[in-house]
Structure formats: structure tokens, C-alpha cells
Design a protein around this motif. Structure first.
Motif, mmCIF file in Angstrom:
data_model
loop_
_atom_site.group_PDB
_atom_site.id
_atom_site.type_symbol
_atom_site.label_atom_id
_atom_site.label_comp_id
_atom_site.label_asym_id
_atom_site.label_seq_id
_atom_site.Cartn_x
_atom_site.Cartn_y
_atom_site.Cartn_z
ATOM 1 N N GLY A 79 -18.809 29.526 -6.574
ATOM 2 C CA GLY A 79 -18.728 30.817 -7.252
ATOM 3 C C GLY A 79 -17.649 31.688 -6.653
ATOM 4 N N MET A 80 -17.041 32.514 -7.504
ATOM 5 C CA MET A 80 -15.929 33.356 -7.048
ATOM 6 C C MET A 80 -16.408 34.585 -6.278
ATOM 7 S SD MET A 80 -13.316 31.668 -7.882
ATOM 8 C CE MET A 80 -12.010 32.867 -7.594
ATOM 9 N N ASP A 81 -17.699 34.794 -6.236
ATOM 10 C CA ASP A 81 -18.232 35.913 -5.458
ATOM 11 C C ASP A 81 -19.081 35.396 -4.297
ATOM 12 O OD1 ASP A 81 -20.201 34.825 -6.953
ATOM 13 O OD2 ASP A 81 -21.025 36.717 -7.703
ATOM 14 N N ASN A 82 -18.608 34.303 -3.712
ATOM 15 C CA ASN A 82 -19.362 33.678 -2.638
ATOM 16 C C ASN A 82 -18.395 32.925 -1.725
ATOM 17 O OD1 ASN A 82 -21.537 32.908 -1.108
ATOM 18 N ND2 ASN A 82 -22.370 31.456 -2.607
ATOM 19 N N VAL A 83 -18.864 32.568 -0.534
ATOM 20 C CA VAL A 83 -18.055 31.781 0.398
ATOM 21 C C VAL A 83 -18.698 30.413 0.555
ATOM 22 C CG1 VAL A 83 -17.172 33.776 1.649
ATOM 23 C CG2 VAL A 83 -19.303 32.691 2.396
ATOM 24 N N VAL A 84 -17.907 29.457 1.011
ATOM 25 C CA VAL A 84 -18.370 28.073 1.120
ATOM 26 C C VAL A 84 -19.367 27.940 2.274
ATOM 27 C CG1 VAL A 84 -17.688 25.683 1.534
ATOM 28 C CG2 VAL A 84 -16.213 27.182 0.170
ATOM 29 N N GLU A 85 -20.466 27.282 1.983
ATOM 30 C CA GLU A 85 -21.454 26.919 2.996
ATOM 31 C C GLU A 85 -21.558 25.394 3.033
ATOM 32 O OE1 GLU A 85 -23.023 29.036 4.881
ATOM 33 O OE2 GLU A 85 -22.950 30.976 3.847
ATOM 34 N N GLU A 86 -22.080 24.865 4.129
ATOM 35 C CA GLU A 86 -22.246 23.414 4.209
ATOM 36 C C GLU A 86 -23.217 22.894 3.156
ATOM 37 O OE1 GLU A 86 -23.149 21.880 8.065
ATOM 38 O OE2 GLU A 86 -21.140 22.257 8.855
ATOM 39 N N SER A 87 -24.115 23.739 2.708
ATOM 40 C CA SER A 87 -25.060 23.319 1.671
ATOM 41 C C SER A 87 -24.349 23.014 0.351
ATOM 42 C CB SER A 87 -26.116 24.405 1.455
ATOM 43 O OG SER A 87 -25.510 25.630 1.065
ATOM 44 N N HIS A 88 -23.141 23.559 0.156
ATOM 45 C CA HIS A 88 -22.383 23.277 -1.069
ATOM 46 C C HIS A 88 -21.719 21.895 -1.031
ATOM 47 C CE1 HIS A 88 -21.990 27.889 -1.218
ATOM 48 N NE2 HIS A 88 -22.786 27.546 -2.214
ATOM 49 N N LEU A 89 -21.446 21.390 0.173
ATOM 50 C CA LEU A 89 -20.581 20.218 0.311
ATOM 51 C C LEU A 89 -21.078 18.983 -0.431
ATOM 52 C CD1 LEU A 89 -19.514 20.549 4.073
ATOM 53 C CD2 LEU A 89 -18.492 21.576 2.018
ATOM 54 N N PRO A 90 -22.374 18.644 -0.388
ATOM 55 C CA PRO A 90 -22.814 17.427 -1.112
ATOM 56 C C PRO A 90 -22.608 17.504 -2.625
ATOM 57 C CG PRO A 90 -24.469 18.130 0.492
ATOM 58 C CD PRO A 90 -23.463 19.240 0.395
ATOM 59 N N LYS A 91 -22.420 18.705 -3.158
ATOM 60 C CA LYS A 91 -22.241 18.872 -4.607
ATOM 61 C C LYS A 91 -20.771 18.817 -5.021
ATOM 62 C CE LYS A 91 -26.179 22.046 -4.411
ATOM 63 N NZ LYS A 91 -26.607 23.449 -4.594
ATOM 64 N N LEU A 92 -19.871 18.817 -4.050
ATOM 65 C CA LEU A 92 -18.431 18.828 -4.346
ATOM 66 C C LEU A 92 -17.928 17.384 -4.468
ATOM 67 C CD1 LEU A 92 -17.390 21.677 -1.866
ATOM 68 C CD2 LEU A 92 -17.740 21.862 -4.348
ATOM 69 N N HIS A 93 -18.282 16.741 -5.562
ATOM 70 C CA HIS A 93 -17.999 15.312 -5.722
ATOM 71 C C HIS A 93 -16.502 15.028 -5.854
ATOM 72 C CE1 HIS A 93 -22.261 14.741 -6.094
ATOM 73 N NE2 HIS A 93 -22.342 15.534 -7.157
ATOM 74 N N TYR A 94 -15.798 15.874 -6.566
ATOM 75 C CA TYR A 94 -14.364 15.604 -6.748
ATOM 76 C C TYR A 94 -13.600 15.836 -5.447
ATOM 77 C CZ TYR A 94 -9.762 15.281 -8.847
ATOM 78 O OH TYR A 94 -8.475 14.899 -9.155
ATOM 79 N N LEU A 95 -13.938 16.909 -4.726
ATOM 80 C CA LEU A 95 -13.275 17.141 -3.440
ATOM 81 C C LEU A 95 -13.574 16.006 -2.474
ATOM 82 C CD1 LEU A 95 -11.566 18.916 -1.592
ATOM 83 C CD2 LEU A 95 -13.658 20.148 -0.959
ATOM 84 N N ASN A 96 -14.783 15.486 -2.516
ATOM 85 C CA ASN A 96 -15.133 14.347 -1.669
ATOM 86 C C ASN A 96 -14.283 13.137 -2.017
ATOM 87 O OD1 ASN A 96 -17.101 11.739 -1.317
ATOM 88 N ND2 ASN A 96 -17.441 13.245 0.299
ATOM 89 N N ALA A 97 -14.042 12.924 -3.326
ATOM 90 C CA ALA A 97 -13.183 11.816 -3.756
ATOM 91 C C ALA A 97 -11.744 12.035 -3.306
ATOM 92 C CB ALA A 97 -13.243 11.674 -5.275
ATOM 93 N N VAL A 98 -11.291 13.277 -3.343
ATOM 94 C CA VAL A 98 -9.939 13.601 -2.860
ATOM 95 C C VAL A 98 -9.819 13.280 -1.369
ATOM 96 C CG1 VAL A 98 -8.355 15.515 -2.371
ATOM 97 C CG2 VAL A 98 -9.459 15.352 -4.607
ATOM 98 N N LEU A 99 -10.838 13.648 -0.613
ATOM 99 C CA LEU A 99 -10.819 13.373 0.828
ATOM 100 C C LEU A 99 -10.780 11.863 1.088
ATOM 101 C CD1 LEU A 99 -11.015 14.285 3.758
ATOM 102 C CD2 LEU A 99 -13.508 14.362 3.498
ATOM 103 N N PHE A 104 -1.791 8.373 -5.557
ATOM 104 C CA PHE A 104 -2.926 9.181 -5.117
ATOM 105 C C PHE A 104 -3.842 9.413 -6.308
ATOM 106 C CE2 PHE A 104 -5.166 13.023 -3.742
ATOM 107 C CZ PHE A 104 -5.454 12.715 -2.418
ATOM 108 N N LYS A 105 -4.966 8.657 -6.358
ATOM 109 C CA LYS A 105 -5.890 8.713 -7.498
ATOM 110 C C LYS A 105 -7.326 8.900 -6.987
ATOM 111 C CE LYS A 105 -5.580 5.632 -10.665
ATOM 112 N NZ LYS A 105 -5.495 4.323 -11.361
ATOM 113 N N PRO A 106 -7.767 10.140 -6.829
ATOM 114 C CA PRO A 106 -9.141 10.368 -6.356
ATOM 115 C C PRO A 106 -10.194 9.760 -7.276
ATOM 116 C CG PRO A 106 -7.845 12.387 -6.258
ATOM 117 C CD PRO A 106 -7.029 11.395 -7.013
ATOM 118 N N GLU A 107 -9.870 9.602 -8.557
ATOM 119 C CA GLU A 107 -10.848 9.100 -9.526
ATOM 120 C C GLU A 107 -11.384 7.719 -9.153
ATOM 121 O OE1 GLU A 107 -8.431 12.231 -11.124
ATOM 122 O OE2 GLU A 107 -7.863 10.296 -10.261
#
Length: 542
Positions: free
Chosen positions: A374-394, A449-452
Motif C-alpha cells: 500500500g502507498m500509505d504504508n511501509v514494508v514489513e517482513e510480514s509482507h515478504l511472503p506475499k511478494l511473489h514477483y519480487l521473489n522471482a526477480v531475486l 533476465f526472465k523472472p517469470e
């Protein structure tokens, strides 16, 4: 006459001794006679068969050594290796196959470049290949190999790794130290926000963030945060020099008979760097030794896990499977800080480089962050498991740019067979992960570079070495012990950077994707990027 009489008496006595054999007086004697008769026929047959089997085994030659280039007398293949071993080994694999040997001076090396053969090394024969073959500079920098990375496979290594995993990297410990990680990441975001419009060195920012987190977990209760910030730059310089030194070819490693002369002075340089690091950590250890009971009680009440205090407590009470002296404690602390900061910072740099080089990927990552965080929030570790595309990028970044492209060389404790070839005891074995991650027979469009490719659940693409096509942290007993912390830290830093800011290069510069070979594969040129705010309110940067 007397001799003849004596012979007759001996013969008569022998006949009387064995008379029961042919004159059975009872069923028991008859059974004994039968068993002895059978034994006299069968035992020679077994003896003959054993001799024949032994002869056949002696006549069968062991499997041959792997193929490979011949090189030159004395120096072997050393003169023909380029400055980038990953690429040189990959080119040799194209000629000699996925397992080949080469002599570097007097050192026999074997390079493995396929997932199936890597599995034989790190899984099928894991215990045999669990030893290290440390360079002389590595030994000089770790008090003779007292750290986790270079220590030989045995009781000491098992005890130190168990201690590290239990006290720092267990789920309970990671949860307890979450506030430390969150606070340091937010401090970094605030500092970057203070440099809006100016080009910043991504590696420097990422390194200092990882360094402060490691320091807070290791001895956060022993030294104040201002002191940690002041020594971060010093430690980064020492770490950079040490990593660079490890990549320099050392005559002492290739010609052991010359090791005591330290011809190039590399071991002396490593010891000097170690002294610089000791000047940083010795006062901290001294403060820990002199910490009063009141302060220790305060830390316990605050629920803070200070790894230094745990190690010092073990030193005083002996409450461990091994004896810990000051050198062992310093070796472990240095190993954890160097291993955790250098590779994490390098990974963040490569991921940011690839993201900035692919605007569509940048857009998809930030869209996902907007939806999940959300644009009115900061990143917490609890968000990380839901960030599937960023995980694929990593993961795609780890594939193209594994931090340790050849991992840490292994050394078999006995002769072993891999891929139908004999690998003698004490051979230096390289796993060319860089080549495996770019193998066109394994990966579609391997240079792209293909995270998909990491989406959709088509494979077990974790970081624990369970898929031998993807080994950024190694596999088996000697895989990187810091995976749980590294994964959390790198994801949190990347997510916070990309959620909090938009990034672009200074002027009309273009992204440079060239690398510089080393035990850690770093970007050849620093990634300088200019941040601009992305969040809706400046309060989210405080």
C-alpha cells in the motif's frame, strides 16, 4: 633302528588320536566325523574361490581420471587461465565435458559443471566431499581456519555451525531480532530520503544496512549504535580488501613446498587486514567481558539476544561441545559479519541493476508492492511472503549473478567416483554454479533476465540446494548456514528501496552489466542511482 622305532610309535599315536574318525563309537562321534569330513572338502574350495576373487579384483583397474588439458611441465595449466575462472572453466567444459581435471602447479583440480554431477558431489557423496581446501590467505585471515567457512569437516565445524544456527538463525531467534532488522532498514530509508536528487552508491548503502543488522544481532547489547555506525565504513574497506585478496592466484596454493616462503606476501597482507579488523572488534569484546551484571540483567529483561554474550558465556563456563577461546570467538564473529554483509550487498546491487535495466520489470515489482504493502504504508517482513514477483526477480538475479560463482572449493577425504571418473583424495573440486545457471540445456534463453521462469510452481526453487539446477548457496552439509537471515534481509532491503523510491541513472548513463571475478562476483563498476520519493506522505520516511 631307533629312528624307525620312534617313527612307528608316532604314527601309532596319531592313528589312535584320529581313530574316532573312522571308528565311530556313538552317534555323537559319527556326527563329528561327518562334519569334519565335509569341512575338509569345503574349506579348500572356499579358499580357492577367495584367492580367485582377490586376483580378479587386483586385475581390474579403477575408473580413469576425468579428461582435461595437459598444460605445461611444473606449472600445469596456470599460464592459460584467464582472469575470470568461471568463463575459463566454462570454455574448457565445452571441450572436455561437464567434469574435467587440470593441474594448477602441483595442485590437481576437478571442475564440475552439470546439475547431475553436482548432485553426486553434494548429495550422494556429501560426507566424502564435506571438507574444504582453504587458500593460504583464508587460513591467515581466520587464525588457521577456526571459522565456519574454512574449518575442516569434523567435530569443531559441527559444533560451531550448530551453535550459530541454534543461537542466531533459529526461527525463535529470528523472530526475536525482527525489531533490530526493521529499525536498521527504516534508518536506511530515512538516510536515502535525505539524499533525494543526489546519486548514491547502492552497494555502500546496502552493505552498511546489512552490516548494522549483523552487528546489532551479534553484539547490539554490548556497543551503542553510534559506535556501530562509525566502524561500518572501516569494516567495509577491510572486507573489500580481504575478498579481493582471496581472488589473487597464490603461488603457495599451487606449490605447497613454497608456502613457508610466502613469495608474493599475500599471507602477510591477509594477517595485516586481520589486525585492522581486530582493532575494530577487540574493544567490543573487551567491553563485553567487562559488562556489569546489571547491564546483563537489563538485556535479559529486554529479551535481546546478544551473540557475543552467548559466546563469552560459553568461554567462561565451557557450556558447549568444544572449547572456545578468544581466537575462536573472533574467527566466528568475523566470519558471520563478512559472510553476511558482502554477499548480501552484492546481491542487492545485481538485483537493482537488472531491475533498472528492465523498466517493465521495475513497473511490475512496484505495482505488486503498491497492491500488497500500500502507498500509505511501509514494508514489513510480514509482507515478504506475499511478494511473489519480487521473489522471482531475486531468484533470477541469483541465477545470473550467483554471489559465489564457484561456491567454496570442496576436497574429498578419500578417493571417490563421480560421473564414472576417479577423483583422488585431496583434489580441489570446483562446482561451476555460474555455468550451471547459464546452461542452455537446462534454461530457456539462459542469458536473458526472465523472472517469470520462477513463477507458476514448476520446480522446487528454494535456496536450500534441493534443486541441483539452482545452487546459489550450495547444497549439502556445507551449504551457506546464513540462508534464513540472508533471504529476509535482501528481500526486505530490496522491497523497501523499490517501494519507497523511484530510481534512475545520473545524466545519460547506461547500465553496465559487466562483472569482476572474485570469490564474490561483484559488479565491475559501482551502481550509482538517484532516488526520488514514491510514497504519498513524507511521514513514511521518518
Amino acid at each position: 633302528m631307533q629312528l624307525s622305532l620312534l617313527s612307528e610309535r608316532l604314527l601309532s599315536r596319531a592313528c589312535n588320536q584320529w581313530k574316532w574318525w573312522w571308528e565311530a563309537s556313538s552317534e555323537r562321534d559319527e556326527l563329528a566325523r561327518a562334519l569334519l569330513t565335509v569341512s575338509l572338502f569345503i574349506l579348500p574350495i572356499f579358499w580357492i574361490l577367495w584367492i580367485a576373487s582377490k586376483s580378479r579384483k587386483a586385475g581390474v583397474a579403477p575408473p580413469p581420471a576425468p579428461p582435461g588439458p595437459h598444460g605445461m611441465p611444473i606449472v600445469g595449466y596456470l599460464p592459460f587461465l584467464g582472469t575470470n575462472l568461471c568463463r575459463s572453466f566454462t570454455e574448457l567444459a565445452e571441450q572436455y565435458g561437464p567434469i574435467f581435471k587440470l593441474w594448477l602447479g602441483k595442485k590437481l583440480c576437478v571442475v564440475v559443471s552439470s546439475p547431475s554431477l553436482a548432485k553426486e558431489v553434494v548429495r550422494d557423496h556429501d560426507a566424502v566431499f564435506a571438507n574444504r581446501d582453504p587458500p593460504r590467505t583464508g587460513l591467515a585471515a581466520t587464525y588457521g581456519g577456526l571459522d565456519i567457512a574454512w574449518s575442516p569437516y569434523g567435530a569443531y565445524w559441527r559444533a560451531t555451525r550448530k551453535l550459530f544456527s541454534r543461537e542466531m538463525l533459529s526461527n525463535t531467534s529470528l523472530e526475536a531480532s525482527y525489531n533490530l532488522r526493521r529499525d536498521e532498514v527504516r534508518k536506511t530509508v530515512r538516510e536515502v530520503h535525505g539524499k533525494i536528487g543526489s546519486a548514491i552508491d547502492i552497494e555502500e548503502v546496502a552493505f552498511l544496512t546489512a552490516f548494522k543488522v549483523a552487528m546489532a544481532m551479534l553484539w547490539g547489547g554490548t556497543v551503542d549504535s553510534q559506535r556501530v555506525g562509525n566502524i561500518g565504513a572501516e569494516f567495509r574497506m577491510a572486507t573489500a580488501k580481504m575478498v579481493e585478496l582471496m581472488a589473487v592466484p597464490n603461488v603457495s596454493d599451487f606449490f605447497p613446498m613454497l608456502a613457508r616462503f610466502d613469495v608474493q606476501g599475500l599471507e602477510q597482507e591477509a594477517r595485516q587486514i586481520l589486525k585492522q579488523v581486530e582493532q575494530i572488534i577487540d574493544p567490543i569484546i573487551e567491553a563485553g567481558l567487562n559488562m556489569g551484571a546489571v547491564r546483563k540483567e537489563e538485556l535479559r529483561n529486554e529479551g535481546r539476544k546478544d551473540f557475543l554474550q552467548i559466546l563469552l558465556g560459553i568461554k567462561e563456563t565451557g557450556g558447549a561441545e568444544i572449547a572456545l577461546g578468544l581466537e575462536e570467538i573472533k574467527a566466528l564473529l568475523i566470519d558471520i559479519v563478512v559472510g553476511g554483509t558482502e554477499t548480501s550487498a552484492t546481491t542487492v546491487v545485481w538485483a537493482m541493476t537488472e531491475i533498472m535495466n528492465n523498466p517493465e520489470i521495475m513497473r511490475r515489482v512496484q505495482d505488486e508492492l503498491s497492491n500488497i504493502v500500500g502507498m500509505d504504508n511501509v514494508v514489513e517482513e510480514s509482507h515478504l511472503p506475499k511478494l511473489h514477483y519480487l521473489n522471482a526477480v531475486l531468484k533470477e538475479s541469483f541465477r545470473l549473478h550467483p554471489p559465489l560463482p564457484l561456491l567454496v572449493p570442496r576436497c574429498p577425504s578419500e578417493s571417490s567416483i563421480v560421473g564414472g571418473y576417479t577423483i583422488p583424495k585431496d583434489t580441489r573440486v570446483f562446482l561451476n554454479v555460474w555455468a550451471m545457471h547459464r546452461d542452455p540445456e537446462v534454461w530457456d534463453e539462459p542469458s536473458k533476465f526472465k523472472p517469470e521462469r520462477f513463477l507458476g510452481g514448476t520446480g522446487n526453487w528454494d535456496f536450500n540446494g534441493n534443486n541441483f539446477q539452482f545452487l546459489p548457496f550450495g547444497s549439502g552439509r556445507r551449504r551457506c548456514p546464513g540462508i534464513p537471515l540472508a533471504e529476509k534481509m535482501v528481500m526486505h532491503v530490496l522491497a523497501s528501496f523499490l517501494h519507497s523510491f523511484n530510481w534512475h541513472l545520473p545524466g545519460n548513463e547506461e547500465i553496465d552489466l559487466s562483472d569482476k571475478f572474485g570469490i564474490v562476483m561483484k559488479k565491475r563498476t559501482p551502481l550509482m542511482a538517484i532516488p526520488t520519493p514514491r510514497l504519498s506522505d513524507s511521514k513514511y520516511y521518518d
